[in-house]
Design a protein around this motif. Structure first.
Motif, PDB file in Angstrom:
ATOM      1  N   VAL A 352       0.803  -1.123   0.030  1.00 31.64           N
ATOM      2  CA  VAL A 352      -0.104   0.003  -0.039  1.00 31.64           C
ATOM      3  C   VAL A 352       0.814   1.361  -0.005  1.00 31.64           C
ATOM      4  N   GLY A 353       0.756   2.074  -0.844  1.00 29.28           N
ATOM      5  CA  GLY A 353       1.471   3.393  -1.031  1.00 29.28           C
ATOM      6  C   GLY A 353       2.341   3.532  -2.225  1.00 29.28           C
ATOM      7  N   LYS A 354       2.737   2.119  -2.419  1.00 29.22           N
ATOM      8  CA  LYS A 354       3.906   2.234  -3.536  1.00 29.22           C
ATOM      9  C   LYS A 354       3.247   2.395  -4.969  1.00 29.22           C
ATOM     10  N   ASN A 355       4.210   2.958  -5.754  1.00 24.57           N
ATOM     11  CA  ASN A 355       3.966   3.107  -7.164  1.00 24.57           C
ATOM     12  C   ASN A 355       3.902   1.835  -7.748  1.00 24.57           C
ATOM     13  N   LEU A 356       2.726   1.438  -8.643  1.00 26.90           N
ATOM     14  CA  LEU A 356       2.971   0.365  -9.200  1.00 26.90           C
ATOM     15  C   LEU A 356       3.999  -0.202 -10.059  1.00 26.90           C
ATOM     16  N   THR A 357       4.608   0.883 -10.880  1.00 25.33           N
ATOM     17  CA  THR A 357       5.402   0.697 -11.850  1.00 25.33           C
ATOM     18  C   THR A 357       6.824   0.451 -11.148  1.00 25.33           C
ATOM     19  N   ALA A 358       7.222   0.789  -9.997  1.00 31.57           N
ATOM     20  CA  ALA A 358       8.164   0.471  -9.225  1.00 31.57           C
ATOM     21  C   ALA A 358       8.171  -1.167  -8.594  1.00 31.57           C
ATOM     22  N   VAL A 359       7.189  -1.829  -8.612  1.00 32.62           N
ATOM     23  CA  VAL A 359       7.113  -3.122  -8.033  1.00 32.62           C
ATOM     24  C   VAL A 359       7.002  -4.103  -9.158  1.00 32.62           C
ATOM     25  N   THR A 360       6.460  -3.831 -10.334  1.00 34.87           N
ATOM     26  CA  THR A 360       5.875  -4.623 -11.297  1.00 34.87           C
ATOM     27  C   THR A 360       6.402  -4.174 -12.605  1.00 34.87           C
ATOM     28  N   LYS A 361       6.791  -5.228 -13.505  1.00 42.31           N
ATOM     29  CA  LYS A 361       6.850  -4.910 -15.134  1.00 42.31           C
ATOM     30  C   LYS A 361       5.731  -5.708 -15.767  1.00 42.31           C
ATOM     31  N   LEU A 362       5.315  -5.246 -16.870  1.00 42.90           N
ATOM     32  CA  LEU A 362       4.492  -5.892 -17.720  1.00 42.90           C
ATOM     33  C   LEU A 362       4.966  -6.093 -19.094  1.00 42.90           C
ATOM     34  N   TYR A 363       4.771  -7.375 -19.542  1.00 37.71           N
ATOM     35  CA  TYR A 363       5.340  -7.670 -20.933  1.00 37.71           C
ATOM     36  C   TYR A 363       3.983  -8.145 -21.575  1.00 37.71           C
ATOM     37  N   HIS A 364       4.136  -7.839 -23.178  1.00 39.20           N
ATOM     38  CA  HIS A 364       3.129  -8.391 -23.953  1.00 39.20           C
ATOM     39  C   HIS A 364       3.916  -9.044 -25.117  1.00 39.20           C
ATOM     40  N   ASN A 365       3.795 -10.389 -25.351  1.00 38.04           N
ATOM     41  CA  ASN A 365       4.302 -11.029 -26.307  1.00 38.04           C
ATOM     42  C   ASN A 365       5.838 -10.985 -26.092  1.00 38.04           C
ATOM     43  N   GLY A 366       6.201 -11.195 -24.884  1.00 43.22           N
ATOM     44  CA  GLY A 366       7.698 -10.988 -24.514  1.00 43.22           C
ATOM     45  C   GLY A 366       8.532  -9.566 -24.339  1.00 43.22           C
ATOM     46  N   LYS A 367       7.761  -8.712 -24.856  1.00 45.98           N
ATOM     47  CA  LYS A 367       8.127  -7.203 -25.058  1.00 45.98           C
ATOM     48  C   LYS A 367       7.436  -6.187 -23.949  1.00 45.98           C
ATOM     49  N   GLU A 368       8.372  -5.439 -23.071  1.00 52.15           N
ATOM     50  CA  GLU A 368       7.643  -4.934 -22.037  1.00 52.15           C
ATOM     51  C   GLU A 368       6.758  -3.805 -22.425  1.00 52.15           C
ATOM     52  N   PHE A 369       5.723  -3.744 -21.734  1.00 49.30           N
ATOM     53  CA  PHE A 369       4.816  -2.668 -21.833  1.00 49.30           C
ATOM     54  C   PHE A 369       5.652  -0.996 -21.391  1.00 49.30           C
ATOM     55  N   SER A 370       5.426  -0.015 -22.270  1.00 46.50           N
ATOM     56  CA  SER A 370       5.582   1.475 -21.653  1.00 46.50           C
ATOM     57  C   SER A 370       4.587   1.466 -20.725  1.00 46.50           C
ATOM     58  N   LYS A 371       4.859   2.630 -19.818  1.00 48.23           N
ATOM     59  CA  LYS A 371       3.761   3.026 -18.744  1.00 48.23           C
ATOM     60  C   LYS A 371       2.649   3.384 -19.527  1.00 48.23           C
ATOM     61  N   GLU A 372       2.779   4.258 -20.676  1.00 50.74           N
ATOM     62  CA  GLU A 372       1.526   4.726 -21.478  1.00 50.74           C
ATOM     63  C   GLU A 372       0.702   3.456 -22.005  1.00 50.74           C
ATOM     64  N   GLU A 373       1.523   2.361 -22.327  1.00 54.07           N
ATOM     65  CA  GLU A 373       0.806   1.309 -23.060  1.00 54.07           C
ATOM     66  C   GLU A 373       0.173   0.352 -22.153  1.00 54.07           C
ATOM     67  N   ARG A 374       0.435   0.445 -20.988  1.00 47.39           N
ATOM     68  CA  ARG A 374      -0.339  -0.483 -19.813  1.00 47.39           C
ATOM     69  C   ARG A 374      -1.563  -0.417 -19.790  1.00 47.39           C
ATOM     70  N   PRO A 375      -2.099  -1.385 -19.712  1.00 42.36           N
ATOM     71  CA  PRO A 375      -3.751  -1.631 -19.641  1.00 42.36           C
ATOM     72  C   PRO A 375      -4.233  -0.768 -18.607  1.00 42.36           C
ATOM     73  N   LEU A 376      -3.521  -0.726 -17.320  1.00 41.66           N
ATOM     74  CA  LEU A 376      -4.129   0.100 -16.347  1.00 41.66           C
ATOM     75  C   LEU A 376      -4.022   1.583 -16.729  1.00 41.66           C
ATOM     76  N   MET A 377      -3.017   2.115 -17.317  1.00 42.70           N
ATOM     77  CA  MET A 377      -2.844   3.573 -17.893  1.00 42.70           C
ATOM     78  C   MET A 377      -4.148   3.807 -18.776  1.00 42.70           C
ATOM     79  N   ARG A 378      -4.411   2.955 -19.816  1.00 42.79           N
ATOM     80  CA  ARG A 378      -5.226   3.095 -20.650  1.00 42.79           C
ATOM     81  C   ARG A 378      -6.693   3.305 -19.927  1.00 42.79           C
ATOM     82  N   THR A 379      -6.795   2.489 -18.776  1.00 46.42           N
ATOM     83  CA  THR A 379      -8.122   2.630 -18.344  1.00 46.42           C
ATOM     84  C   THR A 379      -8.211   4.010 -17.473  1.00 46.42           C
TER      85      THR A 379
END
Length: 816
Positions: A352-379
């Motif tokens: 609680v309180g941590k920035n999500l990008t600091a504790v997780t990375k998200l990959y799609h088809n083996g390539k890392e999502f940028s922060k702007e491409e993340r599903p959460l940011m799009r939502t």
């Protein structure tokens, strides 16, 4: 007292519930003042009867849910009065005949335990029926009893009628009952999974979900996902929990918490004002203290209420099987459940309180999502919900591990503005491994199937006989080159009708295809003349194994027997010609030897010469009998022997034949008996002379192969046939040799390689069979036991009876 839910389910399923539904919705309409605001909902209600029957039940629940929400969320003037959901349902139970509603709609109004039991039966009934169909009724007890015993809930029973329970169950806590039923449901699902496979098991649950989802009822969907295993319907579960249950509960809890904080602030302000008032009024210190204590007690009660609500929300979130966290618009985690914290490698307090990008990375088809491409940011940016399944190949990396996930992001809004987002996700590592295993197995099985198909095709194409495989409509699935050559058809024919057209109706293939299907047995068609070819066709219907015996198609074998027919005809003609040519010199030899023995016996002084003449005479007689058998066999086989059928008394014929053999029996010291019927029999319809020949052959065989005892002839009426049985007490026939009876040139002796010492030709029983069948009768061996004797019998049609003019396929009389 025992309650059987199968009866409730069947009754409500077949009940004409239209009157009960109409009563319910008119009652609800009576709560609404502004009916113009529910025009859309009421139009949906009026359309329900026009939907398919299997969709109406869920549609009624959906419409009811919308009307109920409208009534309990609006204020007076729009509705008649302010009312809670529980109060509304209580009024409905009291004033509406709930038992006349469809089964799913009834669930809304039932007491909690009854609703739990009946809903479980509703969702488990398909699994129960599948288990009974595949594994039998006994398997239900083997599955259910250990699970229910382990859970410690007494009174529950799983049987062929569904789930039943005793009144003693009323003392069991609701939580224990729900847990027991969830374990039981998942055991039923596992049984289907292991017996008929994953596809069938998932299909059953998916069809059930599709029905329930149409209700759009939160309570019913929540109960459904509680029982269903967590590793199926993953996307549906995540989407539902995210969009409906969790968003609603978090929003409600947040709203209630803010409301109660505002109440606390108001109360604190009131406290401050009250204190000032108390001071200004110069009341005593004790009175002021007492008033302050009362106000502080109220504040503590409000704090306790707020804590209870927070604990309730926490319990809901913590009980989920999926990971869940809530972030604000700055991407900081504001709420997380235990599952999500564990997957992220943190405690809940650390997350609680941590920035999500600091504790997780998200990959799609083996390539890392940028922060702007993340599903959460799009939502957060667009306010849209996003669903990503296992097929989207999304992975989460927490720094310690990396694993594939399916996830759903849902926006949290206030006054139309996005204030955060809720994310649910699920580790699909196991699902991916299972998918890869299944795909590998499919590839291997496909390769094996292709290999087997290649072998089968090679085998079919190498057949000398023609081979045609059709579907149930007579369309050709495959055929071999031999079938095209024998029938003289083109390679492009696609059905049996096409073949018949090319052959100009010479062979009725489709007719025999239908006959095999109708009679459910193979059909053999002989003596088909196609141009100069003689063909034989064999039609074998194919049925799917099981209780319904579904017809799949027909296998057709085509044999060209032209050469065999020519050889058979040549052989028959040779026997006929040779026999005719032999009869003339043999008759001359027999006549001359007879004259020598009769008129010149006194001149035969030499005994050896006289014995020589006797041998010549006896041999000529035997050869003439053999030639006569050959000629008669040839005429019978070629259909050139006429039968003069007439009505006659078989009993009298038997007596005449036995008189002729009386001397033979006496000479061998054997008895010859006739057992007449208890009452006069009707006349037989057959050729009297041919029947006499058959009797002479059977009685003669009995005397010939009997050394001690004798021969008995019986006659009786059975099932519309006159039956004659000839029994002897002779040597008998070994079981393995009985198959050679009634075949040409075969004698059922102890050895197949030596002729019988009785000097027979092996044609007697064969000729008898052809004669009896030519008179529309039957003949066969009744029984034979070595050292005991044998019994042969034949049956003749009754004059004027139903069998007199049609070829019969009746069995010979049973053993007597």
């Amino acid at each position: 007292m025992s309650h059987n839910l199968f009866g409730w389910f069947q009754k409500s399923k077949h009940l004409d519930s239209s009157s009960g539904v109409e009563e319910l919705f008119l009652f609800l309409k009576g709560y609404i003042n502004r009916e113009d605001l529910i025009d859309t909902i009421w139009l949906q209600y009026l359309r329900v009867p026009h939907l398919p029957a299997d969709e109406q039940e869920a549609a009624y629940v959906s419409v009811y849910t919308k009307l109920e929400d409208f009534i309990v969320t609006n204020n007076p003037l729009i509705v008649v009065r302010r009312i809670t959901r529980d109060q509304l349902r209580a009024d409905i139970r009291e004033k509406v005949k709930v038992d006349r509603l469809p089964s799913l709609l009834q669930l809304v109004f039932l007491p909690e335990k009854d609703r739990i039991m009946r809903f479980f039966h509703y969702i488990a009934s398909d699994l129960i029926r599948e288990i009974i169909s595949v594994s039998g009724e006994q398997r239900l007890g083997e599955i259910g009893d250990p699970v229910l015993k382990k859970c410690g809930v007494s009174g529950l029973r799983l049987n062929t009628d569904g789930i039943s329970y005793e009144t003693a169950l009323e003392t069991s806590p609701v939580g224990e009952i729900r847990a027991a039923l969830r374990d039981l449901y998942q055991c039923l699902y596992s049984e289907i999974f292991s017996v008929v496979g994953q596809a069938t098991a998932i299909s059953i649950v998916t069809r059930l979900y599709e029905r329930i989802a149409k209700t759009q009822n939160t309570e019913i969907l929540t109960d459904f996902f509680f029982y269903v295993p967590e590793d199926i319907l993953i996307s549906e579960r995540l989407s539902y929990l995210s969009k409906e249950e969790l968003t609603k509960r978090v929003s409600e809890a947040t709203g209630e918490e803010k409301k109660k904080k505002e109440e606390a602030q108001t109360l604190a302000g009131q406290l401050s004002v009250k204190v000032k008032e108390l001071e200004n009024q110069s009341r005593t210190t004790e009175e002021t203290k007492r008033a302050m204590l009362n106000l502080l007690e109220d504040a503590r009660e409000l704090e306790t209420t707020l804590k209870t609500e927070r604990d309730r929300i926490t319990a809901i979130v913590s009980s989920m099987g999926e990971g869940l966290y809530v972030v604000d618009t700055s991407y900081h985690i504001t709420m997380v459940n235990n599952v999500a914290a564990t997957m992220l490698g943190l405690s809940r307090e650390e997350a609680v309180g941590k920035n999500l990008t600091a504790v997780t990375k998200l990959y799609h088809n083996g390539k890392e999502f940028s922060k702007e491409e993340r599903p959460l940011m799009r939502t957060l940016t667009t306010g849209e919900s996003i669903v990503m399944t296992m097929e989207d190949d999304v992975e989460v990396e927490t720094g310690k591990t990396r694993f594939p996930v399916a996830l759903v992001t849902v926006p949290l809004k206030k006054d139309g503005m996005v204030i955060g987002a809720l994310v649910t996700f699920h580790d699909v590592s196991r699902d991916k491994r299972m998918k890869e295993t299944i795909e590998a197995e499919v590839v291997e099985r496909t390769y094996q199937l292709q290999g087997e198909q290649a072998k089968l095709t090679a085998s079919i194409n190498s057949l000398v006989a023609g081979f045609i495989l059709t579907d149930k409509e007579g369309r050709i699935i495959t055929k071999n080159p031999a079938s095209e050559t024998i029938l003289g058809i083109s390679h492009t024919v696609g059905s049996l009708e096409d073949i018949e057209k090319e052959l100009q109706g010479a062979i009725k293939l489709n007719e025999q295809h239908v006959r095999g299907h109708t009679e459910k047995k193979p059909v053999r068609v002989k003596d088909i003349l196609l141009g100069t070819k003689h063909l034989e066709l064999f039609f074998a219907p194919i049925f799917l194994s099981g209780g319904e015996s579904e017809f799949l198609g027909t296998v057709i074998l085509v044999q060209d027997v032209t050469e065999a027919k020519v050889l058979e005809r040549s052989r028959d003609e040779f026997f006929s010609i040779a026999s005719h040519e032999l009869r003339t010199p043999l008759t001359a030899i027999r006549g001359n030897t007879s004259m020598i023995l009769e008129y010149f016996s006194e001149e035969l002084k030499n005994p050896e010469f006289k014995e020589l003449i006797d041998d010549i005479h006896e041999s000529s007689i035997r050869l003439i009998n053999i030639v006569n058998d050959f000629l008669q066999t040839s005429r019978l086989e070629q259909g050139r022997l006429a039968f003069n059928n007439e009505a006659f008394d078989v009993s009298k014929l038997i007596a005449d034949v036995l008189k002729e053999y009386d001397v033979t029996g006496s000479r061998k010291k054997l008895y010859l008996r006739y057992v007449p019927p208890d009452k006069p029999l009707p006349l037989a319809f057959a050729d009297r002379d041919r029947v006499k020949e058959v009797l002479i052959n059977l009685v003669g065989n009995g005397l010939k192969f009997t050394e001690v005892g004798g021969v008995t002839v019986k006659i009786y009426l059975h099932d519309g046939w006159i039956r004659v049985v000839v029994e002897d007490t002779g040597r008998g026939i070994a079981y393995e040799n009985q198959m050679f009876l009634f075949h040409k040139f075969q004698q059922a002796g102890d050895s197949l390689f030596t002729r019988d010492t009785t000097k027979g030709t092996g044609l007697g029983l064969y000729i008898s069979k052809l004669m009896v069948e030519g008179m529309h009768g039957t003949i066969g061996l009744q029984y034979s036991r070595p050292g005991v004797g044998s019994a042969f019998g034949f049956a003749l049609p009754i004059a004027g009876g139903e069998h007199a003019t049609s070829r019969a396929k009746q069995p010979v009389a049973p053993e007597t």
